[in-house]
Scaffold this active site. Sequence first.
Site, PDB file in Angstrom:
ATOM      1  N   GLY A 147       4.026   3.482   2.795  1.00  0.00           N
ATOM      2  CA  GLY A 147       4.645   4.589   2.333  1.00  0.00           C
ATOM      3  C   GLY A 147       4.062   5.058   0.982  1.00  0.00           C
ATOM      4  O   GLY A 147       3.129   4.639   0.488  1.00  0.00           O
TER       5      GLY A 147
ATOM      6  N   ASN B  50      10.125   2.225   1.513  1.00  0.00           N
ATOM      7  CA  ASN B  50       9.021   2.167   0.489  1.00  0.00           C
ATOM      8  C   ASN B  50       8.768   3.497  -0.340  1.00  0.00           C
ATOM      9  O   ASN B  50       7.851   4.579  -0.229  1.00  0.00           O
ATOM     10  CB  ASN B  50       7.860   1.908   1.331  1.00  0.00           C
ATOM     11  CG  ASN B  50       6.455   1.864   0.461  1.00  0.00           C
ATOM     12  OD1 ASN B  50       5.602   2.535   0.254  1.00  0.00           O
ATOM     13  ND2 ASN B  50       6.487   0.250  -0.088  1.00  0.00           N
TER      14      ASN B  50
ATOM     15  N   ARG C 207       4.878   4.322  -2.223  1.00  0.00           N
ATOM     16  CA  ARG C 207       4.970   3.318  -3.100  1.00  0.00           C
ATOM     17  C   ARG C 207       3.440   2.523  -2.602  1.00  0.00           C
ATOM     18  O   ARG C 207       2.753   2.235  -3.564  1.00  0.00           O
ATOM     19  CB  ARG C 207       5.993   2.344  -3.241  1.00  0.00           C
ATOM     20  CG  ARG C 207       5.759   1.341  -4.390  1.00  0.00           C
ATOM     21  CD  ARG C 207       6.705   0.362  -4.444  1.00  0.00           C
ATOM     22  NE  ARG C 207       6.758  -0.431  -6.115  1.00  0.00           N
ATOM     23  CZ  ARG C 207       6.101  -1.412  -6.162  1.00  0.00           C
ATOM     24  NH1 ARG C 207       5.192  -1.979  -5.119  1.00  0.00           N
ATOM     25  NH2 ARG C 207       5.836  -2.120  -7.128  1.00  0.00           N
ATOM     26  N   CYS C 208       3.252   2.173  -1.510  1.00  0.00           N
ATOM     27  CA  CYS C 208       2.046   1.674  -1.010  1.00  0.00           C
ATOM     28  C   CYS C 208       0.763   2.216  -1.423  1.00  0.00           C
ATOM     29  O   CYS C 208      -0.329   1.796  -1.816  1.00  0.00           O
ATOM     30  CB  CYS C 208       2.068   1.178   0.529  1.00  0.00           C
ATOM     31  SG  CYS C 208       3.376   0.098   1.081  1.00  0.00           S
ATOM     32  N   MET C 209       0.886   3.533  -1.327  1.00  0.00           N
ATOM     33  CA  MET C 209      -0.247   4.275  -1.616  1.00  0.00           C
ATOM     34  C   MET C 209      -0.741   4.686  -2.992  1.00  0.00           C
ATOM     35  O   MET C 209      -1.410   5.617  -3.355  1.00  0.00           O
ATOM     36  CB  MET C 209      -0.085   5.814  -0.824  1.00  0.00           C
ATOM     37  CG  MET C 209      -0.094   5.677   0.747  1.00  0.00           C
ATOM     38  SD  MET C 209      -0.410   7.061   1.528  1.00  0.00           S
ATOM     39  CE  MET C 209       1.263   7.809   1.105  1.00  0.00           C
TER      40      MET C 209
END
Length: 409
Positions: free
Chosen positions: A396, A353, A398-400
């Site tokens: 990770g 991620n 990208r998710c955040m």
Amino acid sequence: MSSHPIQVFSEIGKLKKVMLHRPGKELENLLPDYLERLLFDDIPFLEDAQKEHDAFAQALRDEGIEVLYLEQLAAESLTSPEIRDQFIEEYLDEANIRDRQTKVAIRELLHGIKDNQELVEKTMAGIQKVELPEIPDEAKDLTDLVESDYPFAIDPMPNLYFTRDPFATIGNAVSLNHMFADTRNRETLYGKYIFKYHPIYGGKVDLVYNREEDTRIEGGDELVLSKDVLAVGISQRTDAASIEKLLVNIFKKNVGFKKVLAFEFANNRKFMHLDTVFTMVDYDKFTIHPEIEGDLHVYSVTYENEKLKIVEEKGDLAELLAQNLGVEKVHLIRCGGGNIVAAAREQWNDGSNTLTIAPGVVVVYDRNTVTNKILEEYGLRLIKIRGSELVRGRGGPRCMSMPFEREEV
């Protein structure tokens, strides 16, 4: 470069502006008995999670990226007393409060908060029953009596620091998503107000999906590979019906994309979104979790004669990506180097991620040492951040993050 407030036509163009959410008191309302209900596996330590998140934000600023915050944008969207009142009423309606007296008490509590950002952060944190006047037993209904041990009048939203999912920026448009779980679907209310009322973004951005839809889609399954090609995941959190609705809207509104690659893979929590197993890190390089490759099905979707044309692709994934991106060869960089133990451990800790902030420049968790070494061997520049507490939410870099503006590539 267009003056449009949303400009995201790739996964790798130099990142200029990004939206985050700094973890708040919602994490302190996580309890062991209710983790599954709130889609968590563990309880992060808020103080350290905030330090890690602040370091993440600073690492982005150090690269010249403007950092916006969800809580600030939402607060800035409450531009009049009428809009503020409307926001409170919608929040209460979506909180599924069964008892009228409780709803009245919460309404009074929220109206008593005068600062808009404090109000927004309170709606995110949730409301404990002990914050409200006690209801006499004789005035309680059956639901109140049965759920008397449950501590919350309104649940917290602990997943909010994963800003990738409630909405997704696609070209100059936004997919305002209907999410998989009720506990997260409430998060999309903030996006609704930002893109309807914010002084910069309100009324200036086309919606290619709407939170009022009855089928589910999440931003972790929406990837912008190029100005012509999107990738979408058919996953635990996103269903095929939603993807069809999204794609029809994208093609009809002429957002600019010509083809979509739909990835169907294992439906389980550890692979909850496409971006937990597959991300683009350079013009010709992707990270991938090797465990999905055997069962992966890819469909090419185009729009012809006002209907979707869908073809299942049977060839090699790397060749398919190279063909669609117009590059000679694509390199698939396997999480954990393909070692079954390292791959499983590091994928669980979001080794796949990555957040690409420029071609070949990625933000990663420092803990995924095997994958990080391989990325460096492929010539990528890594910006490593700590994530011992942040990773407990299973997401990770990208998710955040939700890009608002990237340079063209």
